[in-house]
Design a protein around this motif. Structure first.
Motif, PDB file in Angstrom:
ATOM      1  N   GLY A 171       0.816  -1.212   0.000  1.00  0.00           N
ATOM      2  CA  GLY A 171       0.000   0.000   0.000  1.00  0.00           C
ATOM      3  C   GLY A 171       0.843   1.253   0.000  1.00  0.00           C
ATOM      4  O   GLY A 171       0.795   2.048  -0.936  1.00  0.00           O
TER       5      GLY A 171
ATOM      6  N   ALA B 148       3.604   1.256  -2.801  1.00  0.00           N
ATOM      7  CA  ALA B 148       3.043   1.566  -4.118  1.00  0.00           C
ATOM      8  C   ALA B 148       2.772   3.068  -4.237  1.00  0.00           C
ATOM      9  O   ALA B 148       2.950   3.663  -5.291  1.00  0.00           O
ATOM     10  CB  ALA B 148       1.770   0.770  -4.344  1.00  0.00           C
ATOM     11  N   ALA B 149       2.323   3.674  -3.127  1.00  0.00           N
ATOM     12  CA  ALA B 149       2.009   5.103  -3.147  1.00  0.00           C
ATOM     13  C   ALA B 149       3.270   5.965  -3.109  1.00  0.00           C
ATOM     14  O   ALA B 149       3.222   7.143  -3.455  1.00  0.00           O
ATOM     15  CB  ALA B 149       1.128   5.451  -1.956  1.00  0.00           C
TER      16      ALA B 149
ATOM     17  N   LEU C 208     -10.596  12.432  12.648  1.00  0.00           N
ATOM     18  CA  LEU C 208     -10.285  12.734  11.236  1.00  0.00           C
ATOM     19  C   LEU C 208      -9.390  11.646  10.637  1.00  0.00           C
ATOM     20  O   LEU C 208      -8.312  11.926  10.095  1.00  0.00           O
ATOM     21  CB  LEU C 208      -9.614  14.103  11.105  1.00  0.00           C
ATOM     22  N   THR C 209      -9.837  10.418  10.769  1.00  0.00           N
ATOM     23  CA  THR C 209      -9.095   9.317  10.168  1.00  0.00           C
ATOM     24  C   THR C 209     -10.038   8.451   9.339  1.00  0.00           C
ATOM     25  O   THR C 209     -11.254   8.632   9.371  1.00  0.00           O
ATOM     26  CB  THR C 209      -8.382   8.479  11.251  1.00  0.00           C
ATOM     27  N   GLY C 210      -9.471   7.519   8.605  1.00  0.00           N
ATOM     28  CA  GLY C 210     -10.274   6.670   7.729  1.00  0.00           C
ATOM     29  C   GLY C 210     -10.831   5.451   8.451  1.00  0.00           C
ATOM     30  O   GLY C 210     -10.217   4.939   9.392  1.00  0.00           O
ATOM     31  N   LEU C 211     -11.987   5.008   8.010  1.00  0.00           N
ATOM     32  CA  LEU C 211     -12.637   3.834   8.598  1.00  0.00           C
ATOM     33  C   LEU C 211     -13.125   2.938   7.471  1.00  0.00           C
ATOM     34  O   LEU C 211     -13.825   3.399   6.568  1.00  0.00           O
ATOM     35  CB  LEU C 211     -13.810   4.284   9.469  1.00  0.00           C
ATOM     36  N   THR C 212     -12.753   1.684   7.522  1.00  0.00           N
ATOM     37  CA  THR C 212     -13.256   0.716   6.544  1.00  0.00           C
ATOM     38  C   THR C 212     -14.239  -0.191   7.269  1.00  0.00           C
ATOM     39  O   THR C 212     -13.858  -0.889   8.211  1.00  0.00           O
ATOM     40  CB  THR C 212     -12.096  -0.105   5.939  1.00  0.00           C
TER      41      THR C 212
ATOM     42  N   THR D 259      -9.884  -3.888  -1.684  1.00  0.00           N
ATOM     43  CA  THR D 259      -8.936  -3.746  -0.576  1.00  0.00           C
ATOM     44  C   THR D 259      -8.682  -2.256  -0.363  1.00  0.00           C
ATOM     45  O   THR D 259      -8.350  -1.539  -1.308  1.00  0.00           O
ATOM     46  CB  THR D 259      -7.623  -4.480  -0.892  1.00  0.00           C
ATOM     47  N   ILE D 260      -8.884  -1.832   0.874  1.00  0.00           N
ATOM     48  CA  ILE D 260      -8.832  -0.402   1.198  1.00  0.00           C
ATOM     49  C   ILE D 260      -7.719  -0.128   2.211  1.00  0.00           C
ATOM     50  O   ILE D 260      -7.528  -0.902   3.154  1.00  0.00           O
ATOM     51  CB  ILE D 260     -10.205   0.059   1.756  1.00  0.00           C
ATOM     52  N   TYR D 261      -7.021   0.948   1.995  1.00  0.00           N
ATOM     53  CA  TYR D 261      -5.959   1.371   2.911  1.00  0.00           C
ATOM     54  C   TYR D 261      -6.292   2.749   3.492  1.00  0.00           C
ATOM     55  O   TYR D 261      -6.971   3.548   2.845  1.00  0.00           O
ATOM     56  CB  TYR D 261      -4.629   1.500   2.173  1.00  0.00           C
ATOM     57  N   THR D 262      -5.801   2.994   4.682  1.00  0.00           N
ATOM     58  CA  THR D 262      -5.796   4.364   5.231  1.00  0.00           C
ATOM     59  C   THR D 262      -4.324   4.714   5.380  1.00  0.00           C
ATOM     60  O   THR D 262      -3.712   4.451   6.414  1.00  0.00           O
ATOM     61  CB  THR D 262      -6.511   4.415   6.590  1.00  0.00           C
ATOM     62  N   LEU D 263      -3.740   5.253   4.325  1.00  0.00           N
ATOM     63  CA  LEU D 263      -2.279   5.386   4.291  1.00  0.00           C
ATOM     64  C   LEU D 263      -1.770   6.598   5.063  1.00  0.00           C
ATOM     65  O   LEU D 263      -0.732   6.533   5.698  1.00  0.00           O
ATOM     66  CB  LEU D 263      -1.804   5.481   2.836  1.00  0.00           C
ATOM     67  N   ASN D 264      -2.504   7.697   5.028  1.00  0.00           N
ATOM     68  CA  ASN D 264      -1.942   8.952   5.533  1.00  0.00           C
ATOM     69  C   ASN D 264      -2.568   9.441   6.829  1.00  0.00           C
ATOM     70  O   ASN D 264      -2.370  10.606   7.202  1.00  0.00           O
ATOM     71  CB  ASN D 264      -2.072  10.034   4.454  1.00  0.00           C
ATOM     72  N   TYR D 265      -3.337   8.603   7.472  1.00  0.00           N
ATOM     73  CA  TYR D 265      -3.988   9.008   8.726  1.00  0.00           C
ATOM     74  C   TYR D 265      -3.874   7.875   9.739  1.00  0.00           C
ATOM     75  O   TYR D 265      -3.769   6.712   9.367  1.00  0.00           O
ATOM     76  CB  TYR D 265      -5.463   9.381   8.481  1.00  0.00           C
TER      77      TYR D 265
END
Lengths: 372, 97
Positions: free
Chosen positions: A14, A17-18, A144-148, A176-182
């Motif tokens: 993840g 790749a980014a 302020l973060t991501g939630l899957t 497939t989901i990532y929360t890369l920056n939070y």
């Protein structure tokens, strides 16, 4: 388990790749947390299932697994904290306050977000229950973060990013989901999606208690009384060892009786696919699949169920899936262990009679029964 | 529907919108911030969809149960051969009654 839908191998990588560095302010975030959901003194089993999943992730990342126990002061909350060690916790964060005796979004969000801001976990897992979904959403937006949500598989890739796989596009595909920056990387998992880990008796280790910085007067919502759902105890579908389900292939609501009869003979719970609920043949508490219950029985018999992906994600954890369908190209044969291409309406009565004969008094000798 | 036929002619969406004098805005994946058609999610989202995939069939295909006179019994034998635990459970259950 080999039958769980796996993301392709390319899922890894993840952050690599980014080609992006984690923002400096999030580099201190470490360890994996699991929210231990308890309501009215009972820990929801999904919490222990998540502890099993969290343990695997923690071992892979070589970090600690922490349980987060939030509840009223007293023995039950303390017991939940101690019990967490038996399911693999390295430490427990405990917020005990009588303000937390009933679940309310404001108080639980405050307790959880304060803990996260102070102790900084990199992954936070919650059960996708009514309570867990409510809490996860508000915690994620507050932080302020991501939630899957509603993940079916959790993994970490080579650079330590959480790869959360879940159904998408109405359940027809997986992503497939990532929360890369939070941070933290948050995910919810529905009950029975993850296997229940074995309970190993262990002494309580490190429990970090944290005060709740909130008073009753600060909370707008007041719980006046608790009215239990009278129907909530009727169906034990999610935790049944034997499940028989019917689908649209049964043709009519009268034929669904065949499913009920087989279930009654073998002491199974009965369920159905979504179209039957939509048609009003069966009540929604019996629906199996992405928008219904996720099951993990030892034996699952699906009669006239086509096996769309929405249904598949709800039954994938079953030890043995037996599919009965007239269409030999039905998707259910792609993931069933045993397939019978025949009309379920004809086979179900035969099967019920055969089971009844096997379970009749003269067949009760196990040696004799297995020899038959 | 055309007269004297049972043929139903369905309108094309573009013509329907035109007939309704609806304002048609053309959008693009670029404007919506979609990074690629194999991915979904919008630019600026806290979560990033890395890839979308269809579930693969089980490596070992479903074992077919051959139709026989005693199909029910044959099926039960196949079930218990693959998963003996329910048999033990069921017999234990039956013994209680």
């Amino acid at each position: 388990m080999s039958n769980v839908i796996k993301a392709p191998a390319s899922a890894a990588g993840g952050r690599a790749a980014a080609k992006k560095e984690l923002p400096e302010r999030f580099k201190a975030y470490k360890h994996i947390w699991v929210f231990i959901e308890q309501e009215r003194g009972q820990v929801h089993p999904v919490s222990w299932e998540l502890m099993g999943a969290g343990r695997k992730l923690a071992d892979k990342l070589k970090v600690d697994l922490a349980a987060v126990v939030i509840g009223p002061e007293g023995e039950t909350t303390r017991t939940a904290a101690v019990e967490s060690f038996c399911y693999g916790a390295d430490l427990v964060y405990l917020v005990a306050d009588d303000v937390l005796s009933e679940y309310r979004n404001e108080s639980y969000t405050k307790a959880m977000t304060d803990l996260v801001n102070i102790y900084k976990p990199e992954i936070l897992l919650l059960g996708a229950t009514t309570l867990g979904r409510d809490l996860a959403g508000s915690v994620a937006t507050t932080l302020l973060t991501g939630l899957t949500a509603d993940c079916t598989e959790l993994d970490v890739d080579a650079d330590g990013s959480l790869a959360a796989t879940r159904p998408t596009f109405g359940g027809s595909l997986l992503c497939t989901i990532y929360t890369l920056n939070y941070r933290p990387q948050m995910a919810t998992v529905r009950p029975r999606v993850m296997p229940m880990p074995e309970r190993v008796a262990r002494d309580a280790a490190r429990i970090i208690t944290h005060p709740l910085a909130l008073f009753e007067d600060d909370i707008v919502t007041k719980v006046l009384s608790f009215i239990p759902d009278r129907d909530s105890e009727k169906s034990n579908l999610a935790y049944a060892d034997l499940v028989v389900a019917g689908g649209l292939g049964l043709g009519s609501p009268e034929n669904f009786q065949l499913v009920r009869q087989l279930a009654a003979v073998i002491g199974a719970e009965y369920g159905c696919s979504r179209p039957l609920v939509q048609k009003g043949w069966v009540t929604s508490d019996r629906q199996i699949g992405q928008t219904g219950k996720t099951i993990r029985p030892k034996l699952y018999i699906a009669a006239g169920v086509s096996g769309a992906i929405q249904h598949r994600v709800g039954v994938e954890g079953a030890d043995l899936i037996v599919a009965i369908n007239t269409d030999k190209n039905a998707p259910i044969f792609d993931f069933a262990h045993i397939g019978i291409v025949t009309d379920a309406i004809l086979l179900l009565p035969t099967l019920t009679a055969a089971f009844r004969a096997r379970l009749s008094p003269h067949s009760r000798d196990p040696k004799r029964a297995s020899a038959q | 529907m055309l007269d004297t036929t049972i043929h139903v002619r369905r309108g094309v969406m573009a013509y329907i919108l035109c007939a309704a004098r609806a304002l048609v805005l053309k959008w693009s994946t670029l404007k919506a911030g979609v990074q690629g058609t194999s991915k979904c999610g919008l630019r600026g989202s806290l979560t990033i969809v890395k890839h979308v995939f269809a579930p693969s069939p089980r490596a070992a295909k479903a074992a077919p149960v051959k139709a026989a006179e005693q199909l029910g019994e044959a099926l039960i034998k196949t079930i218990f051969k693959r998963q003996p635990k329910p048999q033990t459970d069921l017999l234990a259950l039956a013994c209680r009654f």
